[in-house]
Design an enzyme around this catalytic site. Structure first.
Site, short mmCIF file in Angstrom:
data_model
loop_
_atom_site.label_atom_id
_atom_site.label_comp_id
_atom_site.label_asym_id
_atom_site.label_seq_id
_atom_site.Cartn_x
_atom_site.Cartn_y
_atom_site.Cartn_z
N LYS A 23 0.82 -1.21 0.00
CA LYS A 23 0.00 0.00 0.00
C LYS A 23 0.86 1.26 0.00
O LYS A 23 0.54 2.23 -0.69
CB LYS A 23 -0.94 0.02 1.22
CG LYS A 23 -1.98 -1.07 1.24
CD LYS A 23 -2.93 -0.93 2.41
CE LYS A 23 -2.22 -1.00 3.74
NZ LYS A 23 -1.62 -2.34 3.99
N LYS A 47 -2.07 9.09 6.97
CA LYS A 47 -2.01 7.73 7.51
C LYS A 47 -2.77 7.79 8.82
O LYS A 47 -2.21 8.15 9.87
CB LYS A 47 -0.55 7.33 7.74
CG LYS A 47 -0.37 5.91 8.28
CD LYS A 47 -0.45 4.88 7.18
CE LYS A 47 -0.10 3.49 7.73
NZ LYS A 47 -0.21 2.46 6.71
N LYS A 224 7.93 -5.37 -9.74
CA LYS A 224 8.76 -5.54 -8.55
C LYS A 224 10.07 -4.82 -8.81
O LYS A 224 11.00 -5.36 -9.40
CB LYS A 224 9.00 -7.02 -8.27
CG LYS A 224 9.78 -7.28 -6.99
CD LYS A 224 9.96 -8.79 -6.77
CE LYS A 224 10.72 -9.05 -5.48
NZ LYS A 224 10.88 -10.52 -5.24
#
Length: 284
Positions: A23, A47, A224
């Protein structure tokens, strides 16, 4: 529970199918792309809750919040960007109970107000998956309910490999039941190594099946990347490039309830028993 203030600026809520699904990588990449596409944008990041924080001279600090602030170039204090913090690396409700602290929902409400006043758009990164409990006083108040109460459209971050269909479909269904608008899926951490692909043939079919099973578009597939470490201000250019294929601003919305200056939901929904409701528009 959160008494969400009236919000006037558009935003997104980023959640995931699990913890460690990426995330923060995705949220930081979205922030980096928005700053590149809209050079003068005042971007806010949030957050709401974090556990596993380190302690320094000024108190508890969360690495994800630091990374969000860096990539968004958000100059607000970290205690605004991350108002509720715990040191123990467990779910927020469990951490609050272990540390004998109350969850300060008024601090989160103040952060939302300040971000709305200081920003032109806001990105919120959730904690863990949708069923992570947030407050020991009401264990059924979870991340999915928080996303609904804030009211921004939701982006779901999911894995590319075997098992992602089950996890992602359940996440989208829960969001639908909670009443959230799901704007899209982001597959994170795709490994193009032929050896990896041959060992897991689902990698080649998952994108198509994710869309077929959820009815939600896969907006982007992030590779990735090498040296990806948001906490140290590092994102592989290939990750940012993949995220840049999406016009994220087009997905942002002002919460419907906030736009009418009314809090969304009944006392039952605020108490965290709202899972099972249809979405605002009846679909995802």
């Amino acid at each position: 529970m959160l008494q969400c203030p009236s919000l006037s600026k558009p935003g997104l809520f980023v959640t995931g199918t699990d913890t460690e699904v990426g995330k923060t990588v995705v949220t930081c990449a979205i922030a980096a792309v928005l700053r590149e596409q809209h050079r003068r944008i005042k971007l806010g990041v949030l957050k709401p809750l974090a556990s596993g924080c380190r302690r320094d001279r000024e108190g508890l600090v969360n690495e994800d919040a630091e990374a969000l602030a860096h990539f968004a170039d958000c100059r607000l204090p970290l205690d605004v960007i991350n108002p509720i913090r715990f040191r123990t690396p467990v779910a927020p409700a469990a951490a609050a109970e272990l540390e004998q602290q109350e969850v300060d929902w008024s601090a989160l409400s103040r952060s939302l107000t300040r971000l709305d006043e200081a920003s032109e758009a806001v990105i919120v990164e959730g904690v863990g998956g949708l069923m992570v409990p947030l407050d020991p006083r009401n264990p059924r108040y979870m991340v999915g309910q928080l996303a609904m109460d804030i009211g921004y459209p939701v982006i779901v971050v999911c894995r590319p490999n075997l098992g992602t269909l089950n996890h992602t479909v359940m996440t989208v269904e829960l969001l639908r039941q909670a009443g959230c608008r799901v704007s899209g899926l982001v597959i994170n951490g795709l490994d193009r190594d032929p050896v990896v692909a041959s060992a897991d043939p689902s990698i080649e079919t998952n994108r198509d099946w994710l869309e077929r099973l959820t009815g939600v578009k896969v907006l982007a597939t992030l590779p990735k990347g090498r040296g990806v470490n948001p906490a140290r201000g590092k994102l592989d250019p290939s990750v940012v490039m993949a995220a840049a294929q999406v016009n994220w601003m087009d997905l942002m919305r002002v919460p419907e309830a906030s736009a009418t200056n009314a809090f969304s939901g009944s006392s039952e929904r605020r108490a965290g028993v709202g899972f099972g409701r249809r979405s605002r528009d009846g679909a995802v």
